[in-house]
Design an enzyme around this catalytic site. Sequence first.
Site: not given
Length: 383
Positions: A270, A127, A369, A365, A133, A341-342, A338
């Site tokens: 939990r 690169t 797209e 790599e 790309s 949670g917090g 998620q």
Amino acid sequence: MNFDLNDEQKAWKKSVHDFVGKVIKPKAREVDENEEFNWESVRKGGPIGLTGMSIPEEYGGSNVDSISSAIAMEELGWGCGSTALAFAAHNGLGTAPLTLYGSENLKKKWLPRVADGKSKLAALALTEPGAGSDLQGGVITKAHKDGNEWVINGAKMWCTNASIAEYIITLVRTDLKGGSKSLSMILVPTDSKGLKIGSHEKKMGLRGSPTSGVTYDNVRVPLENLVGPEGRGLHQALATLDAGRISIGALSTGLAQAAMEAAIDYVRERKAFGRSIAEFQAIQFKLADMAAEIEIARTMVHKAAWAKDQGRPFNKEAAIAKLFATEMAERACYEAIQIHGGNGYSREYPVERIYRDARLMTIGEGTSEIQRLVIARHVLASE
């Protein structure tokens, strides 16, 4: 087509898993927080074959098959994204091109130095600021012959392992006329005069995997350091990236596996509304989706690796494996946060780090797209 592991692969998987669980996973948070590479993983991983997976035994490597390499990369990703990426860059980008395309003298001189984990690793520099790309048209780092030496001038960026490498295989322009045969690969020792490795990039994730810019100011190396025929650099780079996509797909699967396991541990402990949140259907559905997608990604990665081992074309399969596995890993990490949670947003819990590490996988790599373009071209060509 049978993806059941044979006895040797099963033993390899257990060996790598146990090693990662003991040496790599416990240090993952420390590696991320301190932005320091885990050298212990190299020193202790070398003897079991992790630094020589792409290197034939006659040069000191372990030369494992592609499925075994994918197994190892998944386990490494499960343990620590930073450490895994360094191993992926070393094996897939730094040593594989030399093994496949280098002269016998070049392989004898350099591969044993990086095969056993006692020294530094290897790196590949592709690169540039104007060449991500678009390698064919964007590479402006050039090399010309002067007597019995190549003289290299230019700059690279986003070079993984540059600061911890014994050598950097560098894609350069050897024909200023341009075209698909204007690029070549040259092995540049990191102690070469005129070579400067920049400071480590301050990254969102994978903070324990050193990534640097590299500049070449009249760097001179012997003509024999040419890796493969002159003018074949682009073709070699693209083939190297095809194989590397299998590794990144496997690494991403390991990250997702770690995120799911962390989420499972959390929901079992939990409690909310007087009961374990593992009993809530909303939580169960998230875990079910994660488990299903991880299994699909693993199967696709192994299919691509199997095709490579069989000597079959695997460009499309590798692109599909990378595309699905990397995007799946982001989804899995998102859902793991998620579920927390917090707490999932806190560095006290591993899912926060895993999420940051997974983010690069859809970029490096070959971006998602680019993978879609590769896949689409195969699909259209088959109609």
